[in-house]
Write a protein that holds these residues in place. Sequence first.
Motif, mmCIF file in Angstrom:
data_model
loop_
_atom_site.group_PDB
_atom_site.id
_atom_site.type_symbol
_atom_site.label_atom_id
_atom_site.label_comp_id
_atom_site.label_asym_id
_atom_site.label_seq_id
_atom_site.Cartn_x
_atom_site.Cartn_y
_atom_site.Cartn_z
ATOM 1 N N THR A 138 30.706 -15.539 -22.106
ATOM 2 C CA THR A 138 31.605 -15.417 -20.961
ATOM 3 C C THR A 138 30.943 -15.990 -19.721
ATOM 4 O O THR A 138 29.798 -15.644 -19.408
ATOM 5 N N ARG A 139 31.643 -16.878 -19.024
ATOM 6 C CA ARG A 139 31.092 -17.481 -17.818
ATOM 7 C C ARG A 139 31.284 -16.548 -16.617
ATOM 8 O O ARG A 139 32.367 -15.986 -16.414
ATOM 9 N N HIS A 140 30.227 -16.394 -15.829
ATOM 10 C CA HIS A 140 30.261 -15.604 -14.597
ATOM 11 C C HIS A 140 29.890 -16.524 -13.433
ATOM 12 O O HIS A 140 28.765 -17.022 -13.367
ATOM 13 N N ASP A 141 30.820 -16.730 -12.525
ATOM 14 C CA ASP A 141 30.534 -17.522 -11.338
ATOM 15 C C ASP A 141 29.974 -16.667 -10.200
ATOM 16 O O ASP A 141 29.483 -17.192 -9.207
ATOM 17 N N GLU A 142 30.097 -15.352 -10.347
ATOM 18 C CA GLU A 142 29.530 -14.415 -9.379
ATOM 19 C C GLU A 142 28.584 -13.471 -10.109
ATOM 20 O O GLU A 142 28.573 -13.403 -11.340
ATOM 21 N N MET A 143 27.811 -12.703 -9.336
ATOM 22 C CA MET A 143 26.859 -11.772 -9.929
ATOM 23 C C MET A 143 27.584 -10.785 -10.842
ATOM 24 O O MET A 143 28.575 -10.170 -10.433
ATOM 25 N N PRO A 144 27.119 -10.613 -12.084
ATOM 26 C CA PRO A 144 27.743 -9.615 -12.962
ATOM 27 C C PRO A 144 27.623 -8.226 -12.350
ATOM 28 O O PRO A 144 26.625 -7.894 -11.709
ATOM 29 N N VAL A 145 28.639 -7.410 -12.543
ATOM 30 C CA VAL A 145 28.620 -6.073 -11.958
ATOM 31 C C VAL A 145 27.636 -5.163 -12.684
ATOM 32 O O VAL A 145 27.082 -4.237 -12.098
ATOM 33 N N ASN A 146 27.399 -5.430 -13.969
ATOM 34 C CA ASN A 146 26.497 -4.592 -14.753
ATOM 35 C C ASN A 146 25.105 -5.200 -14.814
ATOM 36 O O ASN A 146 24.946 -6.392 -15.091
ATOM 37 N N GLN A 147 24.116 -4.348 -14.597
ATOM 38 C CA GLN A 147 22.731 -4.808 -14.633
ATOM 39 C C GLN A 147 22.364 -5.357 -16.004
ATOM 40 O O GLN A 147 21.611 -6.331 -16.124
ATOM 41 N N SER A 148 22.882 -4.762 -17.074
ATOM 42 C CA SER A 148 22.560 -5.246 -18.417
ATOM 43 C C SER A 148 23.092 -6.658 -18.633
ATOM 44 O O SER A 148 22.457 -7.484 -19.301
ATOM 45 N N ASP A 149 24.271 -6.974 -18.041
ATOM 46 C CA ASP A 149 24.803 -8.336 -18.138
ATOM 47 C C ASP A 149 23.898 -9.312 -17.380
ATOM 48 O O ASP A 149 23.657 -10.422 -17.855
ATOM 49 N N PHE A 150 23.437 -8.895 -16.218
ATOM 50 C CA PHE A 150 22.538 -9.769 -15.450
ATOM 51 C C PHE A 150 21.242 -9.990 -16.219
ATOM 52 O O PHE A 150 20.690 -11.088 -16.217
ATOM 53 N N HIS A 151 20.770 -8.961 -16.889
ATOM 54 C CA HIS A 151 19.537 -9.077 -17.664
ATOM 55 C C HIS A 151 19.685 -10.105 -18.788
ATOM 56 O O HIS A 151 18.733 -10.821 -19.123
ATOM 57 N N HIS A 152 20.883 -10.189 -19.359
ATOM 58 C CA HIS A 152 21.111 -11.110 -20.479
ATOM 59 C C HIS A 152 21.723 -12.430 -20.043
ATOM 60 O O HIS A 152 22.056 -13.273 -20.884
ATOM 61 N N ALA A 153 21.880 -12.651 -18.747
ATOM 62 C CA ALA A 153 22.527 -13.863 -18.248
ATOM 63 C C ALA A 153 21.709 -15.110 -18.564
ATOM 64 O O ALA A 153 20.486 -15.136 -18.354
ATOM 65 N N GLN A 154 22.367 -16.125 -19.054
ATOM 66 C CA GLN A 154 21.758 -17.425 -19.282
ATOM 67 C C GLN A 154 22.287 -18.398 -18.219
ATOM 68 O O GLN A 154 23.499 -18.476 -18.006
ATOM 69 N N PRO A 155 21.404 -19.127 -17.549
ATOM 70 C CA PRO A 155 21.857 -19.996 -16.459
ATOM 71 C C PRO A 155 22.689 -21.176 -16.953
ATOM 72 O O PRO A 155 22.392 -21.779 -17.990
ATOM 73 N N VAL A 156 23.738 -21.475 -16.200
ATOM 74 C CA VAL A 156 24.528 -22.686 -16.411
ATOM 75 C C VAL A 156 24.106 -23.660 -15.312
ATOM 76 O O VAL A 156 24.299 -23.386 -14.128
ATOM 77 N N TYR A 157 23.510 -24.780 -15.707
ATOM 78 C CA TYR A 157 22.896 -25.682 -14.727
ATOM 79 C C TYR A 157 23.775 -26.881 -14.400
ATOM 80 O O TYR A 157 24.499 -27.392 -15.257
ATOM 81 N N GLU A 158 23.668 -27.306 -13.151
ATOM 82 C CA GLU A 158 24.175 -28.605 -12.713
ATOM 83 C C GLU A 158 22.947 -29.438 -12.354
ATOM 84 O O GLU A 158 22.092 -28.989 -11.597
ATOM 85 N N GLU A 159 22.852 -30.624 -12.924
ATOM 86 C CA GLU A 159 21.675 -31.482 -12.702
ATOM 87 C C GLU A 159 21.906 -32.373 -11.484
ATOM 88 O O GLU A 159 22.891 -33.111 -11.422
#
Length: 430
Positions: free
Chosen positions: A351-372
């Motif tokens: 699931t793509r998150h454009d804003e900070m996830p509300v749950n800390q566990s989601d933030f812990h598992h977040a993988q960055p989506v990069y723009e080069e």
Amino acid sequence: MPAIVLVGAQWGDEGKGKATDLLGSSVDYVVKFNGGNNAGHTVVIGDQKYALHLLPSGILTAGCTPVIANGVVVDLAVLIEELDGLEARGVDTSKLLISANAHVIPPYNRVLDKVTERFLGQRRLGTTGRGIGPTYADKMNRVGIRVQDLYDESILRQKVEAALEVKNQVLLKIYNRRAVAVEEVMEELMRHAERIRPMVTDTALVLNTAVDRGETVLFEAGQATLLDVDHGTYPFVTSSNATSGGACTGSGVAPTRIDRVIAILKAYSTRVGEGPFPTELHDADGDFLRETGAEFGTTTGRPRRCGWLDVVVGRYATRINGVTDFVITKLDVLTGLETIPVCVAYDVQGTRHDEMPVNQSDFHHAQPVYEELPGWTEDISGCRTFDDLPPNAQRYVLRVEELVGARVSAIGVGPGRTQTIQRHSLLGAD
């Protein structure tokens, strides 16, 4: 003339000291409103480098009054050592003001901080062990010691005795450490009381009066947005409010009096201590950022964790603080990179998150989506206008500005006092 709040937009170490110094000649008061000696600012003036831990950066600017406000916790020994060190180098520290309502870090809280962190083992929070957290806990538990208590020895002794009745039980029975003697604490606290007495005052009254007179007051946050105890990556946070709202509670100046909020954003990301960090690099790129950017703690000397810029964090800082202006620091560190990734979103289990996830566990598992973004090889340390920057460096700044949602008013291109490009007035004049 404005009242300005200056905050860190990431996890600290963004270069707030340099930004404060940049504003210094236009500022009448610089106010430290939160934290203690657990965070440092480094300011370079000519060939002189100053590492400040507890004192506001404005102490280095002639004509500026530095203020330690009520939201700060003060280690008296550190304060005196820092004052003595600056005076030995010819810096006038006589204008420093200290809130009578600021809390003092007693020696038993330094002991508790260190033994608790060791006891936690793998669950440790990564504190600096300087007694900051336990002192803020005492404040909330209404058993803290304030600066004003130093001048009534009877009240001070009663407070120390009451605190140690509980804390010594914890030290002895839980951590198997020796008890702390009341006289030991009294001697340390009283040793410096007379030295700082001329500095102690009602700083809230002083600051509000200054704003009434039309003077410029700069509120300088310790730590940063993602270390804020309410809005940061809890529990891996500091023990105070390091966001713009903390400037009001930490100083006694009302929100309606704040004119601008300036956030400092490093051109990449760093973090010290434990906690989630989506863009962290464990490879040669991370080593490059650490070595080129000299990413080692001003206060602790600890190597900082390094990663690419995260503009999801930047947008969050804009929203939480009400940012009017960003200052991008250390853009020069990125020189020489062929491409520069910027994290624009997170992927959390598909699931793509454009804003900070509300749950800390989601933030812990977040993988960055990069723009080069394309890099540059030209030396930018001598650039003094935006047009002086190579085209790709300009594109980097403009893209970041677009992504974080607030204007980039200044850009740091080196550690020196003059190595800054100013695109807009930080005082809001344009």
